[in-house]
Design a protein around this motif. Sequence first.
Motif, PDB file in Angstrom:
ATOM      1  N   ASP A  81       0.658  -1.322   0.097  1.00  0.00           N
ATOM      2  CA  ASP A  81       0.151  -0.103   0.086  1.00  0.00           C
ATOM      3  C   ASP A  81       0.994   1.221   0.053  1.00  0.00           C
ATOM      4  OD1 ASP A  81      -2.415  -0.905  -0.231  1.00  0.00           O
ATOM      5  OD2 ASP A  81      -2.984  -1.184   2.029  1.00  0.00           O
ATOM      6  N   ASN A  82       2.022   1.216   0.732  1.00  0.00           N
ATOM      7  CA  ASN A  82       2.732   2.364   0.794  1.00  0.00           C
ATOM      8  C   ASN A  82       3.893   2.677  -0.338  1.00  0.00           C
ATOM      9  OD1 ASN A  82       4.420   0.169   1.067  1.00  0.00           O
ATOM     10  ND2 ASN A  82       5.052   0.798   3.606  1.00  0.00           N
ATOM     11  N   GLY A  83       3.643   1.654  -1.575  1.00  0.00           N
ATOM     12  CA  GLY A  83       4.347   1.606  -2.711  1.00  0.00           C
ATOM     13  C   GLY A  83       5.793   0.944  -2.569  1.00  0.00           C
ATOM     14  N   GLY A 105      -2.549  -9.506   2.488  1.00  0.00           N
ATOM     15  CA  GLY A 105      -2.871  -8.183   2.464  1.00  0.00           C
ATOM     16  C   GLY A 105      -3.162  -7.371   1.227  1.00  0.00           C
ATOM     17  N   ASN A 106      -3.129  -6.021   1.106  1.00  0.00           N
ATOM     18  CA  ASN A 106      -3.534  -5.385  -0.036  1.00  0.00           C
ATOM     19  C   ASN A 106      -2.167  -4.805  -0.846  1.00  0.00           C
ATOM     20  OD1 ASN A 106      -6.021  -5.414   1.069  1.00  0.00           O
ATOM     21  ND2 ASN A 106      -5.882  -3.423   2.057  1.00  0.00           N
ATOM     22  N   TYR A 107      -2.309  -5.139  -2.015  1.00  0.00           N
ATOM     23  CA  TYR A 107      -1.057  -4.913  -2.905  1.00  0.00           C
ATOM     24  C   TYR A 107      -1.654  -4.199  -4.238  1.00  0.00           C
ATOM     25  CZ  TYR A 107       1.251  -7.992   0.486  1.00  0.00           C
ATOM     26  OH  TYR A 107       1.460  -8.698   1.591  1.00  0.00           O
ATOM     27  N   THR A 108      -0.637  -3.885  -5.122  1.00  0.00           N
ATOM     28  CA  THR A 108      -0.667  -3.734  -6.530  1.00  0.00           C
ATOM     29  C   THR A 108       0.217  -4.535  -7.301  1.00  0.00           C
ATOM     30  OG1 THR A 108      -1.566  -1.282  -6.149  1.00  0.00           O
ATOM     31  CG2 THR A 108      -0.495  -1.902  -8.321  1.00  0.00           C
ATOM     32  N   VAL A 109      -0.058  -5.283  -8.380  1.00  0.00           N
ATOM     33  CA  VAL A 109       0.797  -6.148  -9.063  1.00  0.00           C
ATOM     34  C   VAL A 109       0.753  -5.426 -10.370  1.00  0.00           C
ATOM     35  CG1 VAL A 109      -1.264  -7.588  -9.708  1.00  0.00           C
ATOM     36  CG2 VAL A 109       1.218  -8.394  -9.880  1.00  0.00           C
ATOM     37  N   MET A 110       1.999  -5.361 -11.176  1.00  0.00           N
ATOM     38  CA  MET A 110       2.195  -4.810 -12.194  1.00  0.00           C
ATOM     39  C   MET A 110       3.048  -5.869 -13.084  1.00  0.00           C
ATOM     40  SD  MET A 110       3.235  -0.671 -11.194  1.00  0.00           S
ATOM     41  CE  MET A 110       4.687  -1.209 -10.302  1.00  0.00           C
TER      42      MET A 110
END
Length: 212
Positions: A81-83, A105-110
């Motif tokens: 979440d915090n990058g 948890g909460n994530y961003t996948v690229m």
Amino acid sequence: MRTPDRDRRGPALAALCAALIIALAVPSVGALNASYQVLGNASSYAAQVDLSDASNYMFADTGMLGENVPITVANVTLLADNGTPVDFNWTTRWSAPSVITFPKGNYTVMYIAPLSDNHLQGTFLSPYNVNVTLPDQYDVRNLLLAGLSPGANVTRFPDNSTQVTWNKTMSFDLRFYDQGQEDLLYMFAEFMIILAVILLMPFLLMRKPPQD
């Protein structure tokens, strides 16, 4: 006998409190975000997908029968979440989609994935706000050449890039085209018009004028 007003306020107040407790106990459900950028000559795309309360992510496309079809991906990055980049484990099985696993948890996948036939689609397990960006050489406004799943909103920008969005969708499907394909369509339409005129001309010439 009618119940006095002061006696009826008790059950009503209790019901109101119970409703508030239930509303607070049930978390609000909002859509996550997924963004896709078609790259260069439309041979690949860059994806950025939000994950909520997740411990894995599978790299797959949707087959004709709704099955998961493996896709080859590159430049995979997982952000908290915090990058901050997060390490993950990679699992690959023969003829099955690759999967990455990580702490829940909460994530961003690229990642970057291949694209073929100017066709991009995706399926989700929960509602997503989807955003697809096309370079200036591609378009979706001609419905004879393009294909958009229901709910699509199309925006054409001054630089001729195109943005297609879906709100709170479980899936999306997009087929786009380039200027060359549109030119061929118009040439074919003109040819069919000329052909129709040639075929109808003898019939029109043979028609007798109406007699007085």
